[in-house]
Design a protein around this motif. Structure first.
Motif, short mmCIF file in Angstrom:
data_model
loop_
_atom_site.label_atom_id
_atom_site.label_comp_id
_atom_site.label_asym_id
_atom_site.label_seq_id
_atom_site.Cartn_x
_atom_site.Cartn_y
_atom_site.Cartn_z
N LYS B 88 0.84 -1.20 0.00
CA LYS B 88 0.00 0.00 0.00
C LYS B 88 0.88 1.26 0.00
O LYS B 88 0.62 2.21 -0.74
N GLN B 89 1.92 1.24 0.81
CA GLN B 89 2.80 2.41 0.90
C GLN B 89 3.56 2.65 -0.40
O GLN B 89 3.68 3.78 -0.87
N VAL B 90 4.06 1.59 -0.99
CA VAL B 90 4.81 1.74 -2.25
C VAL B 90 3.91 2.36 -3.31
O VAL B 90 4.30 3.31 -4.01
N GLY B 94 3.82 6.22 -5.43
CA GLY B 94 4.12 6.26 -6.87
C GLY B 94 4.88 5.08 -7.42
O GLY B 94 5.25 5.07 -8.59
N GLY B 95 5.13 4.06 -6.58
CA GLY B 95 5.87 2.89 -7.06
C GLY B 95 4.93 1.77 -7.46
O GLY B 95 3.70 1.90 -7.39
N HIS B 96 5.52 0.65 -7.88
CA HIS B 96 4.75 -0.52 -8.30
C HIS B 96 5.24 -1.73 -7.52
O HIS B 96 6.44 -1.88 -7.30
N VAL B 97 4.31 -2.60 -7.14
CA VAL B 97 4.69 -3.85 -6.48
C VAL B 97 4.21 -5.01 -7.33
O VAL B 97 3.06 -5.05 -7.76
N GLU B 227 6.57 0.37 6.94
CA GLU B 227 6.03 1.67 7.38
C GLU B 227 5.91 2.67 6.24
O GLU B 227 4.95 3.43 6.17
N THR B 228 6.91 2.69 5.33
CA THR B 228 6.95 3.72 4.29
C THR B 228 7.15 3.14 2.90
O THR B 228 7.34 3.89 1.95
N GLY B 229 7.13 1.82 2.75
CA GLY B 229 7.35 1.23 1.42
C GLY B 229 8.76 1.46 0.93
O GLY B 229 8.98 1.76 -0.25
N PHE B 288 18.29 4.30 1.63
CA PHE B 288 16.86 4.03 1.78
C PHE B 288 16.15 4.62 0.56
O PHE B 288 16.12 5.83 0.37
N PHE B 289 15.58 3.74 -0.25
CA PHE B 289 14.90 4.16 -1.48
C PHE B 289 13.39 4.13 -1.24
O PHE B 289 12.82 3.08 -0.98
N ASN B 290 12.77 5.31 -1.31
CA ASN B 290 11.39 5.47 -0.84
C ASN B 290 10.37 5.59 -1.96
O ASN B 290 9.23 5.97 -1.71
#
Lengths: 221, 492
Positions: B88-90, B94-97, B227-229, B288-290
């Motif tokens: 959900k965080q990713v 703006g990212g993709h899982v 916590e933050t993806g 850390f890549f957010n």
């Protein structure tokens, strides 16, 4: 046909003996997490001394200055002693510093040889002699592509441990973190050839911390 | 891993001819390999001494181990919630899982992302999961050039070999062998390459061009913060950061057990990771890549993809092997293992060697390949050093013992081993008979030893006596000596 996501999550739940689907994942997560003070007890009184000690252990060069202009005097003197003038690139975070000497050989592009990069650290960690940079403040590429990296570190921004930085991070960035938060501890290195340590693998061969002791100024917001 | 082994993963299971991975034969070859033994000798004390020094510099390393173990255990207990929240965080940032149930899923997902990005060249940071699914081979087949950028991985890519250690992939290579590889691959004419500095400088120059020209970057992740993806990458060289920062897309390949709940939990693991792996309080770079780059960022890729691999890990949850999922891939177990130190990582014939590999390899690869990975559980003297140094307290010898039981039950243990165990069970169940047999055995052996203190050779036990002497047996069994002593004490 179930998606891989569903198959994986179902398999995880099966293993954990969990049948129900969590309707409110935010609530389920919030109930689980806490922020315990799990860091080891550290002497927070002398973070500066601890930072300097650990930074030197990591092969960073550490210089302390009373003010930013003292730091610039040092850099200017060092430049005059160079047989080949380096290219200097910098991040906007170091604009105040760069502006103190309009004659610096500033370059717009990072060259592969004899290139110095100057940035200001957002924070630093005394526990390990580490500087903290974010892509809101500095280009991550610059941190790694230059031969020599100079990080300006305000003494006021040195915190005791990583957990202190995370607290400050949440306060500053709220829910929108920068693309990257970099923790840098000394120059790049490798021991992949016969387990022999060699500094300067792909990142900077040399890292300097210019600590500014001026107490009224800092970068963390 | 040989070309045949590569074929095993791309061919349907029912058409794979069973390959016999014989640890004993491979170990024999490894012991005769002079260059390998030279390389292993150089590595042997380095890791051990550096770790000791690093943990000696902290006040209470055992407390740090407890904190890290607690993080890993609590995460696994609620892995579904953390995975869901991480995703959900990713996505929110703006990212993709992408979810990969099998190695084939992961290969297909990564190739698809690369093709959609029109990527022809990929800069790769180290990823054990990428090795696990044979990602480089799949990328190459799809017409995409993967360039390993971690120096150790680059060396073995040039050598067309697999890593022999999860932290130092080229640990088995000598400087002379690396020099030869560079001379053949780089074709830069006569130059100095005898010193470590020369080799590292050349790699720096060559790979700098690859970083700058790569279309896409792929890295592993040491941790994923729910916590933050966030994907956490721990390196010393800086190659992971360059791979993740310069190209326009960044793919992170990681297994589902890499999740930790919060940033504080990540710190608890980081405190034991570098100390256990390389003997450092922290590595040169912890990044850390957010998510993808936003307008407020100075640089970074516009596309951020996390590919999560299961490959049977979810099936270990709730099983007697769940603790193996606590592993943080520090390599301390293999650095301290007398078996690994003697024969190196390739003898295990798995991307995961050493004690952790002896447990994880049969669990992940058991059904697809031949049953031979179960034999790795026997590559141990049960000295216990692996468990003693594991920063997250995985009971590796106990897990290996369970796998040996499983091997017995599946009928895979050797005939002689089964026979000896049957005989031992019979004797052990009858104490009086056991004592008589032991006493008789001692008397017989003393006939051969006479006054000798040790045997240099024993018929049928050359595997032992080729490398060490065997002590001569005592004049009486322990129990007999004990009874004599007790009688003496009573009379006194």
């Amino acid at each position: 046909m179930l998606s891989p996501r569903t198959k994986i999550l179902q398999s995880v739940k099966r293993g954990l003996g969990r049948n129900r689907e969590d309707q409110d994942i935010d609530k389920a997560f919030a109930e689980l997490i806490s922020h315990p003070v799990s860091k080891p007890a550290l002497d927070s009184e002398d973070v500066l001394k601890r930072f300097i000690t650990h930074a030197k252990i990591s092969s960073a060069n550490v210089f302390s200055f009373k003010s930013l202009s003292d730091a610039m005097d040092h850099l200017t003197e060092e430049l005059q002693s160079q047989s080949v003038t380096p290219n200097i690139v910098h991040s906007p975070s170091a604009d105040n510093f760069i502006g103190l000497n309009p004659d610096l050989p500033i370059s717009a592009e990072i060259s592969s040889e004899n290139c110095w990069g100057i940035c200001q650290a957002w924070a630093a960690i005394a526990e390990t002699g580490t500087v903290v940079s974010t892509t809101h403040d500095n280009s991550a590429g610059l941190l790694f592509l230059v031969e020599r990296l100079i990080m300006i570190v305000y003494a006021k921004d040195i915190l005791a441990a990583q957990e202190d930085v995370w607290r400050a991070m949440r306060q500053r960035f709220k829910n929108t973190l920068p693309r990257t938060i970099n923790l840098i501890t000394g120059p790049s290195r490798t021991a992949d050839v016969e387990q022999t340590l060699q500094l300067g693998a792909h990142g900077p061969r040399r890292v300097d911390y210019f600590i500014i002791l001026e107490k009224t100024v800092g970068s963390r917001r | 891993m040989t070309e045949d082994a590569i074929d095993q993963t791309t061919t349907p299971a029912n058409r794979i001819p069973l390959q016999s991975i014989d640890f004993n034969s491979l170990a024999h070859n490894a012991l005769q390999d002079e260059e390998l033994q030279q390389a292993l000798n150089k590595a042997r004390s380095g890791f051990v001494d550096k770790r000791l020094k690093a943990i000696g510099a902290v006040e209470d390393f055992e407390h740090l181990r407890d904190l890290a173990t607690d993080v890993r255990q609590k995460t696994l207990k609620n892995l579904d919630i953390y995975l869901h929240y991480f995703e959900k965080q990713v996505i929110e940032h703006g990212g993709h899982v992408h979810w990969a149930k099998t190695p084939e899923d992961m290969r297909n997902i990564v190739i698809d992302i690369c093709q959609k990005a029109f990527a022809k060249k990929v800069a790769k940071g180290k990823s054990m999961v990428g090795e696990e699914v044979l990602l480089n081979e799949a990328l190459t087949t799809a017409g995409i050039q993967p360039v390993e950028t971690d120096l150790g991985e680059y060396i073995i890519q040039l050598a067309k070999e697999k890593p022999s250690h999860i932290v130092a992939p080229a640990l088995h290579k000598t400087r002379g062998q690396i020099k030869e590889l560079f001379e053949q691959a780089h074709k830069l004419g006569p130059r100095a390459l005898d010193e470590v500095k020369d080799i590292v400088d050349e790699a720096r120059k060559i790979l700098r061009q690859e970083f700058l020209s790569a279309d896409l970057g792929i890295t592993g992740a040491n941790m994923l913060i729910a916590e933050t993806g966030t994907a956490v990458v721990v390196t010393n060289e800086g190659n992971g950061d360059l791979s993740a920062t310069l190209p326009s897309s960044h793919i992170v390949t990681a297994s589902i057990d890499k999740i930790v709940p919060t940033w504080e939990d990540a710190s608890a693991v980081l405190r034991v990771l570098a100390r256990s792996a390389t003997g450092q309080p922290i590595t040169a770079y912890t990044s850390f890549f957010n998510g993808p780059r936003k307008s407020s960022d100075h640089d970074g890729p516009k596309n951020f993809h996390i590919v999560l691999l299961d490959n049977r890990r979810s099936e270990l949850l709730g099983s007697e092997y769940q603790e193996m999922l606590q592993c943080i891939r520090c390599g301390a177990c293999m650095n301290h293992c007398p078996v690994y130190q003697a024969v190196g990582g390739h003898t295990y014939h798995s991307v995961y060697p050493g004690p952790m590999g002896a447990v994880l390899s049969p669990l992940l690869f058991h059904e697809e390949k031949s049953q031979n990975y179960l034999q790795l559980a026997n590559a141990s003297t049960f000295c216990g050093r692996c468990e003693a140094v594991c920063p997250v307290r995985i009971p590796l010898p106990s897990l290996m013992r369970r796998l040996r039981n499983q091997q017995q039950q599946e009928g895979d243990a050797g005939k002689m081993a089964k026979l000896f165990i049957k005989i031992f069970c019979l004797l052990a169940g009858q104490p009086r008979l056991y004592r008589r047999v032991c006493q008789l055995k001692l008397r017989l052996l003393r006939l051969f030893t006479g006054k000798k203190a040790r045997f240099a050779t024993i018929w049928g036990m050359r595997g032992w006596t080729n490398y060490r002497d065997f002590p001569a047996p005592p004049t009486a069994t322990f129990q007999a000596q004990w009874q004599t002593k007790q009688r003496g004490n009573k009379n006194a």
